[in-house]
Write an enzyme that holds these catalytic residues in place. Structure first.
Site, PDB file in Angstrom:
ATOM      1  CB  SER A 885       1.269  11.625  -4.501  1.00 20.39           C
ATOM      2  OG  SER A 885       1.114  12.922  -5.424  1.00 20.39           O
ATOM      3  CE  LYS A 928       3.280  12.066  -8.884  1.00 17.16           C
ATOM      4  NZ  LYS A 928       2.842  11.400  -7.629  1.00 17.16           N
TER       5      LYS A 928
END
Length: 996
Positions: A885, A928
């Site tokens: 990611s 996140k």
């Protein structure tokens, strides 16, 4: 008055302890640390003596049945006369001593539990000779304090009183007689007496003459006019060869019981005196004398006597004094010439001669006679064992024949509850017929086994485990969905989507119950208000629709970071349905037998965790929590995950096989809920059988509300504090969360609040008066220590080659700073540091390839990649990092460094990148976003395919952060770099302007 086997409590007051050291010894023995599990075998004994109320007792008595509260033990001894003593006495055993705190007196008290053993009758008293023997004083009118001892006989026997007093095991009547007989038989007694008499001041000639005269004048051992004790005492005084003054002392004692005790003490004194004499002896060879000493001490009588002396410090001092005193006399006898060194040499020669003669006689014994003796002993032992087995077998056969003749069923089972159920025609249906037959078969096997056989214990344990299982017993469930919603809201803050999923799950279960309620009611037998017998269980009917419909309800699996409330949520579901709750910890499980159980033929075999859980619940429809299902592993002992497939498969768990039970068990009514930290670690076949509900991290505001509404209340209750003694506001909670915890849940927050509460309690207990205590940012470091987590300094200015990434870890989301620098080098290419794992390394290489392919478009000039080394570093190098990611973050950092264009530090991004620049979907967006929110990020680039996940993010986060979905990296480039000049270009243009 206490009678046999009655129990009473006695307070051991300070006054009692000061009266005698005996109670202090009892307290020390009974209250010492027995953490190793040792029990007190030789329990202390006391004699309870009673007195009758009289007119002159008014000092200590309010009435005949009530004592004055102020009366003391000393008052009783001073004011109660001997005439008031009751003839009844009770020998008691101290079972235990308990330490109890009295809030009134603010002191610890000791309470002894006494158990009556025997009733005794008072026969005589003795004490101060000058007072009690005085003819001018009426003994009956003397107070109790003059009594030093009593003589009593056990009640209820027609035999001589002294003999009954020997019922007290501490007297060891038979043991003393046996020891003396053994010593006489082995000639050790005669040798010991030779040495003992010499020590006491008798010459060799006197000893020989006296021994000869005493043996000739020895009376018959048995006398019909004497008791057994009197005969033994008379014989022992002869064996001891006591001098006249010692004989007079013994025979002047009030009873044979006292005489016997005096002889025991004389025996111990003699042995210790001989030991001291041998140690002080200057002769070279003392082996023969040591043999005598070893023979005297190698018996239980002497060992027990020495233990009693060691426990009584006063007795130890007295014996040491007597030994020293007599040995001092011995030295004086030598100085006065009563005895000489020649006497000692003659006595030692006699002892050696006796031992040599004994040795010769032993060596001349016929070998065949010795063999016959050994054979006789072996045959005796074998015959004894055979007789015992034959007797047991004969008794069992007789018992069986008697029961057959009386036509009685064998109800003797030792389990009254099971017998009651089996004999009840209604409750009997709780057990399937084949289980009742199996138990009966095993019991029949047990009857034919010897009680000492190992198989008997195995069979008994197996029968017990079969009985403990609930089989068809189920508990009544609560099917109120509104109540379930209230309980979830009460026990858990937030988790709106999770609660809705749980409510949907419970609604499905409740709906199945309601649909099949009418058809299943006829198969339910009520036991009480909470339990029923469900005849649908253990039924050979594969077309049971209700059961199939129920089994189609998926198994719920709660997945999330530690401390997010997975276990407590499962407990709330059990509370909502009124179900028994059983937790099975599967973390680290690597043996299949832990699930299926071991074969009962193995040593120490027991059922598996599932069957044990049902035994613990007591019903066949509990809620079983399978905790940490993702942490099971396999090894050579099998794969527990494969065993769990049968447990969680609706098509198989109606006939679950446990290796120990050896009978199929129906798990269809059990409500299984599993928990895990990562669903990626759950094996695919197991994952296919469960429904995942994810519990994400909490925001700081959510943690603060959870702390205020739930945690603080629990902390106060556990610490025993009042609300005013633990005042904490939102800012203080936020400070603790940011600087002392790094977690997705609230478990560490709870630990820190507990620590603060303990500090406050310590202050209060230390004497500090605290009516109100406010916890704020100023005193938190004093209470919790130096902050463990320091906030990283926020970079305000845009940076070249430094970009914020976002990562998802086991403790939630976090920001990830990615740094890039480049320079000319003979080793061109990319260098990666920061402990990046394989997938993350590949992601960085893909990003570099994409940037090189589009370098001209991205404005990267004057960079020769063939002679340039590019260094990519991810800080916090001690922490391993992995995952794809960070691809777009690597790309942005590379462009920023190579094009020398700064990037705002209020921007962060996440997403996987391909060689063509596509931005692919990632996981953990909610966590996140929390990390970005915590750091003050204003803009976050996310993959277009993750736009659907924005609905999971709290509104407060979405209001603070601008989320920009992108499908291709060029969209990020346009936002951050397009139209911007590098720092070098801007610097040159400024110089030109200044020069003009």
């Amino acid at each position: 008055m206490l009678f046999d086997r009655e129990v009473a409590k006695l307070e051991i007051t300070d006054e009692l302890i000061t009266q005698t050291t005996y109670w202090k010894q009892i307290i020390d023995e009974y209250t010492k640390d027995n953490s190793n599990g040792a029990e007190i075998i030789n329990k202390a004994r006391i004699m309870l003596v009673y007195y009758r109320p009289a007119e002159d007792n008014r000092v200590i008595l309010e009435s005949e049945l009530q004592s004055k509260p102020t009366a003391t033990y000393a008052d009783v001894l001073e004011n109660v006369n001997i005439s008031n003593l009751d003839s009844n006495m009770t020998l008691c055993q101290v079972e235990s001593v308990e330490k109890v705190y009295d809030n009134g007196s603010q002191k610890w008290h000791y309470i002894a539990t006494l158990k009556a053993i025997h009733k005794y009758i008072l026969q005589d008293i003795y004490g101060d000779e000058e007072t009690i023997s005085s003819s001018s004083i009426d003994i009956e009118k003397l107070p109790l304090k003059y009594i030093e001892g009593m003589v009593a006989t056990r009640f209820g026997s027609e035999n001589n009183g002294d003999e009954m007093a020997l019922a007290d095991p501490s007297l060891d009547f038979n043991g003393f007689e046996e020891v003396i007989n053994t010593l006489i038989y082995d000639r050790n007694w005669n040798d010991a007496m030779l040495l003992y008499r010499y020590i006491r001041g008798y010459s060799a000639k006197e000893i020989r003459n006296w021994t000869k005269g005493t043996s000739e004048m020895m009376p018959d051992f048995i006398n019909d006019d004497e008791s057994r004790l009197e005969t033994l005492v008379r014989a022992l005084t002869g064996f001891f060869l006591l001098p006249p003054y010692e004989l007079f002392t013994i025979y002047s004692m009030p009873s044979a019981l006292h005489q016997f005790e005096a002889l025991k003490s004389n025996f111990v004194l003699m042995v210790r005196l001989i030991k001291k004499f041998i140690n002080e002896l200057n002769l070279g060879n003392t082996d023969k004398l040591l043999n005598i000493y070893n023979a005297l001490t190698d018996n239980e009588l002497f060992k027990n006597s020495m233990e009693q002396i060691k426990e009584n410090s006063e007795l130890e001092v007295q014996f040491n004094y007597e030994v020293e005193r007599i040995y001092k006399w011995h030295k004086e006898y030598l100085q006065l010439g009563y005895i000489t060194e020649d006497d000692l040499k003659l006595i030692i020669s006699l002892i050696e001669q006796n031992q040599n003669n004994l040795s010769k006689r032993s060596s001349k014994k016929d070998t065949s006679a010795m063999k016959d003796k050994i054979d006789k002993e072996l045959n005796k032992k074998i015959q004894s064992n055979l007789d015992k087995q034959q007797k047991e077998f004969l008794l069992r056969e007789k018992m069986k024949a008697i029961k057959e003749q009386l036509n009685e069923a064998d109800d003797e089972d030792g389990d009254d509850e099971y017998s009651k159920i089996v004999n009840d025609p209604v409750l009997k249906q709780m057990y399937p017929e084949w289980i009742i037959k199996a138990i009966k078969t095993e019991r029949d096997k047990l009857k034919n086994m010897m009680s000492s056989s190992p198989d008997a214990n195995i069979t008994q344990t197996y029968i017990s485990n079969l009985k403990k299982l609930p089989w068809r017993k189920v508990e009544v469930e609560n099917l109120d969905i509104n109540r379930a919603r209230e309980i979830l809201d009460k026990n858990h803050y937030g988790l709106k989507e999770v609660k809705e999923r749980v409510i949907e799950y419970l609604s499905l279960i409740i709906n199945h119950r309601n649909i099949n309620k009418e058809s299943s009611e006829k198969d339910l037998i009520k036991i009480d208000d909470h339990n029923q017998i469900d005849l649908q269980l253990f039924k050979e009917n594969t077309k049971n629709k209700a059961q199939k419909q129920f089994n189609n309800v998926p198994i719920l699996t709660l997945v999330g970071p530690p401390g997010t409330g997975k276990t407590s949520l499962a407990r709330s579901i059990a509370e909502a349905l009124d179900k028994s709750y059983v937790k099975l910890s599967l973390g680290g499980l690597h043996d299949e037998s832990e699930i299926r159980g071991h074969r009962k033929t193995y040593v120490g075999a027991m059922p598996g965790k599932i069957i044990k859980g049902l035994q613990s619940a007591g019903v066949s429809n509990p809620l079983i929590l399978l905790d940490e299902i993702d942490k099971m592993s396999s090894d050579i002992k099998g794969d527990p995950t494969s065993a769990m497939l049968e447990v969680l498969d609706p098509e198989q768990n109606t006939k679950f096989q446990d290796n120990y039970i050896e009978h199929e068990y129906d798990l269809s009514k059990v409500l299984f809920i599993a928990t895990a930290n990562y669903y990626e670690n759950i094996p695919a076949p197991l994952l296919d059988r469960v429904e995942i509900i994810e519990l994400n991290s909490y925001t700081i505001n959510e943690k603060i509300k959870i702390a205020k509404e739930h945690l603080v209340e629990v902390v106060l209750a556990q610490a025993g504090l009042k609300p005013d003694q633990f005042i904490i506001d939102d800012k203080a909670l936020e400070f603790i969360i940011k600087h002392y915890t790094a977690e997705a849940g609230v478990r560490s927050l709870k630990r820190n609040l507990d620590k603060i509460a303990r500090k406050i309690v310590t202050k209060i207990v230390s004497g500090e008066k605290i009516d109100k205590f406010v916890i704020d940012q100023n005193n938190i470091p004093e209470l919790l220590g130096t902050p463990k987590i320091s906030e990283s300094e926020k970079e305000m200015q845009p940076q070249i080659g430094s970009v914020n990434g976002l990562a998802f870890t086991s403790i939630g989301g976090t920001t990830l700073q990615i740094e890039v620098s480049w320079f000319k080098s003979k080793q061109p290419g990319i260098r990666l540091t920061g402990q990046l794992k394989e997938v993350m390394q590949e992601s960085a290489k893909i990003a570099l390839s994409y940037v090189r392919a589009n370098a001209e478009k991205f404005g990267i000039k004057n960079v020769d990649f063939d002679t340039t080394e590019i260094h990519v570093h991810v800080p916090e190098g001690a922490v391993p990092k992995d995952g794809p990611s960070a691809g777009v973050t690597f790309t942005t950092a590379l462009i920023s460094a190579l094009a020398k264009i700064p990037v705002s530090q209020e921007v962060a991004m996440t997403g996987e990148i391909t060689l063509r620049g596509k931005v692919l979907e990632i996981g953990g967006l909610k966590e996140k976003s929390f990390a970005a929110f915590k750091k003050g990020i204003k803009t976050v680039f996310i993959p277009k395919n993750n736009e659907k996940n924005l609905s999971d993010i709290p509104e407060e986060v979405k209001e603070a952060i601008n989320f920009i979905p992108v499908s291709h990296y060029e969209q990020i480039w346009e936002h951050l770099f397009k139209g911007k000049k590098s720092d070098e270009s801007e610097t040159e243009s400024k110089k030109k302007k200044q020069s003009k």
